[in-house]
Design a protein around this motif. Structure first.
Motif, PDB file in Angstrom:
ATOM      1  N   LYS A  49      38.433  37.832  38.258  1.00 58.15           N
ATOM      2  CA  LYS A  49      39.400  38.187  37.202  1.00 58.15           C
ATOM      3  C   LYS A  49      40.773  37.550  37.474  1.00 58.15           C
ATOM      4  O   LYS A  49      41.813  38.203  37.457  1.00 58.15           O
ATOM      5  N   ASN A 104      36.117  33.874  36.569  1.00 55.44           N
ATOM      6  CA  ASN A 104      35.395  34.948  35.866  1.00 55.44           C
ATOM      7  C   ASN A 104      35.113  36.159  36.754  1.00 55.44           C
ATOM      8  O   ASN A 104      35.306  37.302  36.352  1.00 55.44           O
ATOM      9  N   ASP A 105      34.660  35.892  37.997  1.00 54.25           N
ATOM     10  CA  ASP A 105      34.235  37.004  38.871  1.00 54.25           C
ATOM     11  C   ASP A 105      35.411  37.749  39.501  1.00 54.25           C
ATOM     12  O   ASP A 105      35.356  38.955  39.686  1.00 54.25           O
ATOM     13  N   THR A 130      38.834  34.184  29.097  1.00 54.16           N
ATOM     14  CA  THR A 130      38.956  34.686  30.472  1.00 54.16           C
ATOM     15  C   THR A 130      40.188  35.600  30.602  1.00 54.16           C
ATOM     16  O   THR A 130      40.922  35.804  29.639  1.00 54.16           O
ATOM     17  N   LYS A 140      33.556  30.084  38.181  1.00 48.85           N
ATOM     18  CA  LYS A 140      32.889  31.307  38.669  1.00 48.85           C
ATOM     19  C   LYS A 140      33.937  32.267  39.258  1.00 48.85           C
ATOM     20  O   LYS A 140      33.924  33.468  38.985  1.00 48.85           O
TER      21      LYS A 140
END
Length: 435
Positions: free
Chosen positions: A177, A174-175, A205, A171
């Motif tokens: 970066k 992804n969130d 990613t 998470k």
């Protein structure tokens, strides 16, 4: 500042200048260490002062320091500085087999360490514009705070995610970066598997750089990690006794780890005789700190087996390079008279796409015979056709026999059936009667 080097003057210093700096720092280190109760005794017994060190070779007048010495003088027998006034942090090893090894740092030591880690990260192309996520344990384990302070010193946006909780790691990647990740090799593979279990593409990613270390791994395993996560993975070397991470690091060439010789004096010895081995030959790594004030360590036997790589590195850094750690002089096991390292087994297993990343070697005495059992998990890609699986099992057995000269019993087990480890992977269980 050069765009290629964190500290160009130090990283590209001529060998002659580098050795002058080492000698100057070694003499200072000897005079500091003489204040530690342990070294005071050792030095007086062997007649050692900083004046008795006239060349780098004179280090051999000083006896080795071992983990046993550190444990015997637990907790502060090797502390040389004024701990009450100048000590700011203690780190220790896990100490699962007795007293842990303890290292005390001054502010100078922590600043020097953070700078070394920043130098390492810069070496593999990480910059202050990167988002650096650290999946290492924090607390007494040095991989947490070591990389944390180094990445901050570099100016990265840091994510101190700590160990485990793979779904949360993903998470964050992804969130936030995340562009650079620090993970131990077995965990990097586990993370890629969790991505797939979650229906996500691990290659989709923002991650581009992975820093791996803390457990021995093969080049094949590194390439597998790079393929699975779509990153470049760089090998690192560190140990609690030498600060933690930041001791040696690969550059963009990925051809050996540069050892920061302004802060460490490197020897490679024959583990049996204690004598130096010729350059390029494998032996045990022995290290002396050159920029630590609170608790210098002199000629510390790491038990890690490696060699100095001959020749110059195309990156322009002049500091020596060591090969990836081959194993340890003490995690080697002997079965049927043959010396075997878990790495040799891994080298074969990683070549089979039908296998997962988790394996366990068990040594047992069966009918008065020592037996080696290799259990290895199957991957998602594997078949459940018994005939095909049996063919794979025989193929693995044959290749292992060619590599280690002993015929192991190979068992293919279901994915997830071997214990998962959040820390360093446990690869060998020795249950033999005669151990």
């Amino acid at each position: 500042m050069s765009t290629q080097y964190w500290e160009e003057e130090i990283e590209t210093m001529s060998r002659e200048k580098l050795q002058e700096l080492q000698l100057q720092r070694l003499k200072k280190t000897i005079s500091i260490a003489a204040n530690a109760p342990y070294y005071k005794e050792v030095f007086s017994k062997h007649g050692i002062t900083s004046d008795s060190i006239q060349s780098l070779d004179d280090i051999r007048k000083v006896p080795f320091t071992t983990k046993a010495d550190m444990r015997a003088h637990y907790p502060f027998g090797l502390v040389a500085g004024d701990m009450r006034n100048d000590g700011v942090r203690i780190h220790s090893s896990s100490g699962t087999t007795g007293n842990p090894t303890v290292i005390v740092h001054s502010q100078h030591d922590l600043d020097s360490w953070a700078n070394l880690v920043a130098r390492c990260l810069y070496t593999v192309g990480i910059r202050k514009t990167d988002v650096f996520q650290n999946s290492s344990g924090y607390g007494m384990f040095t991989g947490g705070l070591g990389f944390q302070y180094g990445a901050e010193r570099l100016g990265c946006l840091t994510v101190p995610a700590a160990a485990g909780n793979s779904k949360r790691q993903i998470k964050f990647i992804n969130d936030f970066k995340t562009t650079a990740l620090h993970a131990i090799p077995s965990y990097a593979i586990r993370l890629a598997e969790v991505f797939q279990e979650e229906g996500l593409d691990p290659r989709g990613t923002t991650l581009k750089t992975l820093v791996i270390g803390a457990e021995p791994h093969t080049d094949e395993q590194r390439r597998k990690i790079e393929r699975m996560l779509g990153v470049k993975a760089y090998n690192s070397f560190g140990m609690t006794e030498m600060n933690g991470p930041g001791v040696a690091f690969e550059c963009l060439e990925q051809n050996g780890m540069h050892f920061w010789e302004d802060c460490y004096l490197v020897e490679i010895i024959d583990p049996e005789t204690g004598e130096p081995v010729p350059e390029g030959e494998t032996g045990e790594l022995v290290l002396t700190t050159l920029d630590r004030e609170m608790m210098p360590l002199i000629r510390y036997r790491t038990r890690d087996l490696t060699r100095i790589l001959p020749g110059k590195c195309p990156c322009g850094r002049t500091h020596i390079r060591i090969d990836r750690i081959k194993g340890r002089s003490d995690d080697m096991f002997i079965i049927k008279g043959v010396n075997i390292f878990p790495m040799q087994v891994e080298k074969i297993l990683v070549q089979f796409p039908e296998l997962g990343s988790n394996y366990l070697i068990t040594l047992e005495t069966i009918n008065n015979q020592d037996e080696m059992i290799v259990e290895v998990e199957l991957s998602d890609l594997s078949t459940d056709n018994y005939i095909e699986l049996e063919k794979i099992r025989k193929d693995i057995t044959r290749q292992l026999k060619d590599e280690i000269l002993v015929t192991p019993k190979v068992k293919l087990v279901k994915k997830g059936s071997l214990p998962q480890s959040e820390g360093k992977a446990v690869r060998v269980k020795d249950l033999r009667d005669n151990k």
